[in-house]
Motif scaffolding. Structure first.
Motif, mmCIF file in Angstrom:
data_model
loop_
_atom_site.group_PDB
_atom_site.id
_atom_site.type_symbol
_atom_site.label_atom_id
_atom_site.label_comp_id
_atom_site.label_asym_id
_atom_site.label_seq_id
_atom_site.Cartn_x
_atom_site.Cartn_y
_atom_site.Cartn_z
ATOM 1 N N VAL A 231 0.853 -1.182 0.000
ATOM 2 C CA VAL A 231 0.000 0.000 0.000
ATOM 3 C C VAL A 231 0.891 1.235 0.000
ATOM 4 O O VAL A 231 1.922 1.258 0.669
ATOM 5 N N GLN A 232 0.496 2.248 -0.760
ATOM 6 C CA GLN A 232 1.214 3.520 -0.740
ATOM 7 C C GLN A 232 0.306 4.576 -0.124
ATOM 8 O O GLN A 232 -0.846 4.724 -0.535
ATOM 9 N N LEU A 233 0.844 5.291 0.860
ATOM 10 C CA LEU A 233 0.109 6.371 1.518
ATOM 11 C C LEU A 233 0.916 7.656 1.363
ATOM 12 O O LEU A 233 1.925 7.841 2.042
ATOM 13 N N PRO A 234 0.500 8.551 0.473
ATOM 14 C CA PRO A 234 1.261 9.790 0.282
ATOM 15 C C PRO A 234 1.087 10.745 1.467
ATOM 16 O O PRO A 234 -0.023 10.939 1.962
ATOM 17 N N VAL A 235 2.183 11.317 1.913
ATOM 18 C CA VAL A 235 2.176 12.305 2.997
ATOM 19 C C VAL A 235 2.508 13.656 2.383
ATOM 20 O O VAL A 235 3.618 13.872 1.913
ATOM 21 N N SER A 236 1.527 14.547 2.372
ATOM 22 C CA SER A 236 1.743 15.884 1.800
ATOM 23 C C SER A 236 2.551 16.750 2.761
ATOM 24 O O SER A 236 2.265 16.784 3.954
ATOM 25 N N HIS A 237 3.546 17.414 2.237
ATOM 26 C CA HIS A 237 4.377 18.343 3.014
ATOM 27 C C HIS A 237 4.883 17.718 4.322
ATOM 28 O O HIS A 237 4.610 18.231 5.414
ATOM 29 N N PRO A 238 5.603 16.609 4.224
ATOM 30 C CA PRO A 238 6.055 15.932 5.447
ATOM 31 C C PRO A 238 7.129 16.726 6.191
ATOM 32 O O PRO A 238 7.886 17.483 5.592
ATOM 33 N N HIS A 239 7.157 16.542 7.501
ATOM 34 C CA HIS A 239 8.268 17.041 8.308
ATOM 35 C C HIS A 239 9.389 16.025 8.133
ATOM 36 O O HIS A 239 9.237 14.864 8.506
ATOM 37 N N LEU A 240 10.492 16.450 7.541
ATOM 38 C CA LEU A 240 11.580 15.521 7.265
ATOM 39 C C LEU A 240 12.382 15.224 8.526
ATOM 40 O O LEU A 240 12.609 16.102 9.371
ATOM 41 N N TRP A 241 12.821 13.981 8.633
ATOM 42 C CA TRP A 241 13.622 13.537 9.760
ATOM 43 C C TRP A 241 15.082 13.917 9.515
ATOM 44 O O TRP A 241 15.599 13.793 8.408
ATOM 45 N N SER A 242 15.748 14.398 10.548
ATOM 46 C CA SER A 242 17.194 14.643 10.515
ATOM 47 C C SER A 242 17.713 14.500 11.937
ATOM 48 O O SER A 242 16.934 14.422 12.888
ATOM 49 N N LEU A 243 19.021 14.482 12.101
ATOM 50 C CA LEU A 243 19.593 14.407 13.450
ATOM 51 C C LEU A 243 19.217 15.633 14.269
ATOM 52 O O LEU A 243 18.986 15.548 15.473
ATOM 53 N N GLU A 244 19.128 16.792 13.607
ATOM 54 C CA GLU A 244 18.781 18.032 14.306
ATOM 55 C C GLU A 244 17.282 18.112 14.617
ATOM 56 O O GLU A 244 16.873 18.723 15.593
ATOM 57 N N ASN A 245 16.454 17.547 13.754
ATOM 58 C CA ASN A 245 14.994 17.563 13.912
ATOM 59 C C ASN A 245 14.446 16.152 13.678
ATOM 60 O O ASN A 245 13.967 15.852 12.590
ATOM 61 N N SER B 212 6.981 3.246 14.366
ATOM 62 C CA SER B 212 7.508 4.609 14.219
ATOM 63 C C SER B 212 8.442 4.645 13.015
ATOM 64 O O SER B 212 9.162 3.689 12.749
ATOM 65 N N PHE B 213 8.401 5.779 12.286
ATOM 66 C CA PHE B 213 9.285 5.929 11.137
ATOM 67 C C PHE B 213 9.523 7.397 10.854
ATOM 68 O O PHE B 213 8.744 8.267 11.256
ATOM 69 N N GLY B 214 10.609 7.690 10.167
ATOM 70 C CA GLY B 214 10.943 9.034 9.747
ATOM 71 C C GLY B 214 10.938 9.113 8.227
ATOM 72 O O GLY B 214 11.114 8.106 7.547
ATOM 73 N N ILE B 215 10.737 10.314 7.701
ATOM 74 C CA ILE B 215 10.755 10.533 6.257
ATOM 75 C C ILE B 215 11.964 11.398 5.944
ATOM 76 O O ILE B 215 12.168 12.441 6.570
ATOM 77 N N ARG B 216 12.754 10.942 4.972
ATOM 78 C CA ARG B 216 13.971 11.678 4.580
ATOM 79 C C ARG B 216 14.011 11.835 3.075
ATOM 80 O O ARG B 216 13.411 11.080 2.341
ATOM 81 N N THR B 217 14.775 12.823 2.647
ATOM 82 C CA THR B 217 15.094 12.978 1.226
ATOM 83 C C THR B 217 16.555 12.600 1.085
ATOM 84 O O THR B 217 17.417 13.153 1.778
ATOM 85 N N LEU B 218 16.832 11.642 0.224
ATOM 86 C CA LEU B 218 18.216 11.196 0.003
ATOM 87 C C LEU B 218 18.643 11.579 -1.403
ATOM 88 O O LEU B 218 17.878 11.468 -2.357
ATOM 89 N N TYR B 219 19.889 11.998 -1.523
ATOM 90 C CA TYR B 219 20.425 12.385 -2.836
ATOM 91 C C TYR B 219 21.519 11.446 -3.242
ATOM 92 O O TYR B 219 22.195 10.884 -2.486
#
Length: 86
Positions: free
Chosen positions: A42-56, A79-86
């Motif tokens: 299943v895919q659940l899109p999250v609009s404008h997610p708060h991205l996970w980082s060490l600082e936040n 529990s899970f975090g959302i990140r953008t990876l390059y």
């Protein structure tokens, strides 16, 4: 399905934001034959997610509930975090 007969159920997925507010929820009917294990994608899109980082370290919660004959037979919180990876 550990039973000896077919099981029809409904998978309910809900994502909560870091404050515990619902972000998105979706349900999907699932048919599981006796003695089978089934993977459901299943895919659940999250609009404008708060991205996970060490600082936040914003963590979301996925609540997975399986309902059969109007009764909850299993419920899991992940529990899970959302990140953008390059």
């Amino acid at each position: 399905n550990h039973d000896k007969v077919y099981a029809g159920c409904r998978l309910i997925l809900t994502i909560l934001d870091p404050e515990g507010n619902p972000v998105i929820s979706s349900g999907k009917p699932v048919r599981i034959m006796a003695g089978e294990i089934q993977t459901v994608e299943v895919q659940l899109p999250v609009s404008h997610p708060h991205l996970w980082s060490l600082e936040n370290p914003h963590l979301y919660t996925l609540i997975s509930t399986i309902i059969s004959v109007d009764r909850t037979i299993d419920r899991t919180e992940t529990s899970f975090g959302i990140r953008t990876l390059y």
